[in-house]
Structure formats: structure tokens, C-alpha cells
Scaffold this motif. Structure first.
Motif, short mmCIF file in Angstrom:
data_model
loop_
_atom_site.label_atom_id
_atom_site.label_comp_id
_atom_site.label_asym_id
_atom_site.label_seq_id
_atom_site.Cartn_x
_atom_site.Cartn_y
_atom_site.Cartn_z
N ASP A 121 0.80 -1.22 0.00
CA ASP A 121 0.00 0.00 0.00
C ASP A 121 0.84 1.28 0.00
N ARG A 127 3.68 7.51 3.01
CA ARG A 127 4.89 7.07 3.74
C ARG A 127 5.91 6.55 2.76
N SER A 138 11.53 4.76 7.70
CA SER A 138 10.13 4.91 7.29
C SER A 138 9.74 6.33 7.63
N ASP A 168 -0.33 -7.76 2.33
CA ASP A 168 -0.15 -6.49 3.03
C ASP A 168 -1.50 -5.97 3.53
N MET A 234 -4.54 5.31 6.19
CA MET A 234 -3.30 5.87 6.78
C MET A 234 -3.32 7.39 6.72
N SER A 240 1.01 5.37 9.82
CA SER A 240 0.78 4.06 9.20
C SER A 240 0.12 3.08 10.17
N ALA A 243 -2.30 0.27 9.22
CA ALA A 243 -1.84 -0.79 8.31
C ALA A 243 -0.48 -1.34 8.70
N SER A 244 0.02 -0.95 9.86
CA SER A 244 1.36 -1.42 10.25
C SER A 244 1.47 -1.58 11.76
N HIS A 248 4.44 -5.83 10.88
CA HIS A 248 5.36 -5.03 10.08
C HIS A 248 6.73 -4.91 10.77
N HIS A 252 10.09 -5.75 8.97
CA HIS A 252 11.22 -4.80 8.88
C HIS A 252 12.49 -5.44 9.47
N HIS A 264 7.95 -7.65 0.85
CA HIS A 264 7.37 -7.00 2.04
C HIS A 264 6.03 -7.64 2.45
N ARG A 323 11.47 0.11 16.60
CA ARG A 323 10.67 1.31 16.43
C ARG A 323 9.89 1.59 17.70
O1 LIG Z 1 3.99 -0.97 4.92
C1 LIG Z 1 3.33 -0.11 5.43
C2 LIG Z 1 1.86 -0.27 5.57
O2 LIG Z 1 1.40 -1.40 4.91
C3 LIG Z 1 3.97 1.10 5.98
O3 LIG Z 1 4.37 0.82 7.24
P1 LIG Z 1 5.67 1.34 7.98
O4 LIG Z 1 5.27 2.66 8.56
O5 LIG Z 1 5.87 0.27 8.99
O6 LIG Z 1 6.78 1.44 6.97
#
Ligand SMILES: O=C(CO)COP(=O)(O)O
Ligand SMILES: NC(=O)C1=CN([C@@H]2O[C@H](COP(=O)(O)OP(=O)(O)OC[C@H]3O[C@@H](n4cnc5c(N)ncnc54)[C@H](OP(=O)(O)O)[C@@H]3O)[C@@H](O)[C@H]2O)C=CC1
Ligand SMILES: [Zn+2]
Length: 348
Positions: A121, A127, A138, A168, A234, A240, A243-244, A248, A252, A264, A323
């Protein structure tokens, strides 16, 4: 006194459909940006669709990037300044789109996203995620002014990229659970609207799983719409978070430590199986997540990701450190617990 305020930045024009690549010029003219863009792409998308795009922008120069790095962002910024470009048009997968997004932010100009693959996404979000050394930045940037997603081109992209985009989206289920948990435990700001939109997006994708099949253009249509909707969630949240979540963080971390990371979306999908188990236990929803991933042909195990079991366990036990985002991983999953969750769910 009620002093809350919010600023939601969204794409203004979104076109999804067969052959819409030839409508980029029209969609951009509608934005009244003026001047000439710099086109940013990577080798395969350039080969596939570069000429059709150039035909719509007289005199526009093209930068073709091979890999994602801060050096590539600087190269785009310099090329845009030299060419006097007034906005950027990014054609390709997440790599050129993310680089153009970041360069546009640095230049203070707008950018238009023309995805050739429905891989995640980030192709519609605000982002940018750029690897540097063994870490990944990020960062927040403005979302695209317009998104023009040609389903004919996307349907012909490598199928793995589409299943990664689906995974995702499926991961939004656990991301929203983590966000709610962080609201309850850490008083993190939460948006009911963004959370509900993100969950509904995942729900709609899973409900349409039967129509997501290789060679079926409708698949790209369903996935692109879901990616746009997730990007909007988002934008509404201003982060994010919808969705994260922990899945995630896991992905990462795999990007940092795995010898050869997978896509990813595929990594976050497997991460979602694990973190759903952590949220709801052995009789919880992790089977539903796994089955949804299986139905669209996305990986559900370490072997299918092409990553060894030890690396999966290391990623799960260290993901919380990368993070400042509170999730179900809390202050860390210990090794025995990580082995238990990964074994029970069949990930290892
Ligand atoms: O991949 C993302 C949402 O699907 C973005 O997330 P990040 O902020 O963890 O990079
Ligand atoms: N902003 C965000 O939220 C996120 C950003 N990302 C970033 O996105 C990138 C990964 O995204 P992804 O889309 O997988 O990366 P790429 O842009 O590298 O695309 C993946 C591969 O598919 C090729 N490709 C793209 N479209 C087509 C097509 N239509 N037909 C044939 N081949 C095609 C590319 O070719 P070629 O090699 O020629 O480019 C590349 O080899 C990373 O840089 C990552 O950091 C990842 C997740 C989230
Ligand atoms: Zn993602």
C-alpha cells in the motif's frame, strides 16, 4: 475548550482500470500543476510503459533508478532541479514510487503515482520506506496528488507481487488490533474511522479471495482498490498505524537480518499469523489469517518465504526494538515463547 484539529491529506484523482495509463496526461492536466514533470521509473516498468507515458508529457526527462537508497533520492532531486521540473511522475513498483515520493517532499513539489504492480500500500500512501545499511527509514511525506493504476499492466506483472499486495492488506487485521491495544495500554491516539476503514478493506479483500487468481485482470482491480483504501486509512490516521503493527515490525526486522528477504507483503502476512496468535491464542483467529493467505497463494511458512527458522525466531524476538510503536510484542517475546508460537502455527 475543545482545541483538537486534524489535517487529512489525500490523493485528489484516483483512476483504476483497464488502459488508464493513457489517461495520465488528462488526470494531471486536471490538477492544474503547470510546467513539465520529471518521470521517475525503474528498468522493467520503463521498458513496459515508459514510452506511453512520455508520449503524454512533451519534453519530459526520465530518471531510471535501479535500487532504493538515499543516493537515488539525491539523484532524482538533482535531475528535477536541472530539468526545472514542477512535479514528479513515478512509474513502477514501490521502489521508484517511494523514491519519487521522498524526492518530491524534499523539492516541495507534488508527485503522481502510476503503479505497475499492486505489491503493497506504499504505492498510494504518504509514507516512504528507504533502506540504508542494515536499517530502514520509514518517513512521512505527502501522499500522491493522483494515483493512476492500470489494471491491464498490473495483471501482467509477476504474480508474486499481487499476492504480496493482498497479504499487506490482510495484515491490516492485526495492525488494527495492535493500534487498539496501544490505545488501551499507552493512551495512543486512535481513529475509529481509520481503524474501521482499514479492517473493512481487509474484510472485502478476503470476501473476494475467490476472484483473486493469476491471469484474471479483476484481481488487480480488487487489490488496487484495497490498496487505495488502505492508503486513505493511513492518511486519515496521519500515520501508518492502521496498516502497520507488530507484523510489520517483524517484516522490517527480517529485511535487516535475513540473507535474502522475501517481498514485504509476504513477510507481513506470515508476521500476521504469528501476531494474531499472540493476540488471541491457539483457538483465536490465526487460522483464518493463514487460510486467507493460503487462498490467494501467499506464503504461510518460513520455508515458503525462503527464510530459515532461526532467522524467523530472531526477528520475532527482536522486532520490538526497531521502532517506538507499542504492539502485542510488548517489551519483547522471549525465545521459548517465539518457538512455541511459530511451531504451533506451523510457521516453522
Ligand atoms: O507498509 C506499510 C503499511 O502497509 C507502511 O508501514 P511502515 O510505517 O511500517 O513502513
Ligand atoms: N512506502 C511504504 O509504505 C512501503 C515501501 N516499500 C518499498 O517498496 C519497495 C518494494 O516494492 P516493490 O513494488 O516490491 O518493488 P519494486 O519497485 O522493486 O518492484 C519489484 C520488481 O518488480 C518489477 N516490476 C514492477 N512492475 C512490473 C511489471 N508490471 N512487470 C514486470 N516487472 C515489474 C521491478 O522491476 P525493476 O527491477 O526493473 O525495478 C522489480 O524487479 C522497496 O523499496 C521498499 O522499501 C515497501 C513496503 C512499504
Ligand atoms: Zn505494508
Amino acid at each position: 475548550m475543545f482545541a483538537k484539529s486534524t489535517w487529512i491529506k489525500l490523493p485528489r484523482n484516483v483512476l483504476v482500470g483497464h488502459g488508464v495509463l493513457d489517461d495520465v496526461g488528462t488526470a494531471v492536466a486536471e490538477l492544474s500543476l503547470g510546467g513539465t514533470p520529471l518521470l521517475v521509473t525503474s528498468p522493467s516498468p520503463n521498458e513496459l510503459a515508459g514510452d506511453r507515458l512520455r508520449a503524454q508529457f512533451d519534453g519530459a526527462e526520465t530518471v531510471t533508478v535501479d535500487s532504493a537508497s538515499f543516493g537515488a533520492v539525491a539523484e532524482i532531486v538533482e535531475a528535477a532541479e536541472d530539468a526545472g521540473a514542477t512535479f514528479l511522475v513515478a512509474l513502477g513498483g514501490g521502489k521508484p514510487i517511494d523514491l519519487a515520493k521522498m524526492a518530491a517532499d524534499e523539492l516541495g513539489v507534488g508527485f503522481v503515482s502510476v503503479p505497475t504492480a499492486a505489491s503493497h500500500d506504499g504505492i498510494v500512501s504518504g509514507r516512504s520506506s528507504i533502506p540504508e545499511g542494515d536499517t530502514r527509514h520509514s518517513v512521512a511525506a505527502d501522499p500522491p496528488l493522483a494515483v493512476i493504476a492500470d489494471t491491464e499492466i498490473m495483471a501482467n506483472a509477476p504474480w508474486d507481487l499481487t499476492t504480496a499486495g493482498c497479504a499487506d492488506i490482510i495484515s491490516n487485521y492485526t495492525a488494527v488490533k495492535d493500534w487498539r491495544l496501544a490505545r488501551r495500554l499507552k493512551n495512543v491516539e486512535y481513529s475509529e474511522y481509520a481503524g474501521a476503514l482499514s479492517e473493512m478493506t481487509a474484510e472485502m479483500l478476503v470476501d473476494n479471495a475467490d476472484s483473486i487468481k493469476q491471469g484474471l485482470e479483476e484481481s488487480s482491480w480488487i487489490v488496487s482498490k484495497a490498496l487505495v483504501s488502505s492508503g486513505v486509512a493511513m492518511s486519515i490516521a496521519g500515520s501508518s498505524r492502521p496498516a502497520s503493527g507488530a507484523e510489520h515490525l517483524f517484516s522490517h526486522q527480517l529485511d535487516r537480518i535475513a540473507e535474502s528477504p522475501a517481498l514485504h507483503g509476504h513477510q507481513v502476512g506470515v508476521g500476521s499469523i504469528l501476531t494474531e496468535f499472540l493476540h488471541t491464542g491457539e483457538n483465536g483467529q490465526w487460522r483464518a489469517i493463514r487460510d486467507a493467505l493460503e487462498a490467494i497463494g501467499a506464503p504461510t511458512t518460513a520455508t515458503e518465504l525462503g527464510i530459515d527458522d532461526e532467522t524467523v525466531i530472531e526477528a520475532l524476538t527482536t522486532a520490538h526494538t526497531i521502532r517506538d510503536r507499542y504492539t502485542i510484542l510488548g517489551d519483547g517475546v522471549n525465545e521459548d515463547a517465539a518457538i512455541e508460537v511459530a511451531s504451533f502455527t506451523g510457521v516453522i
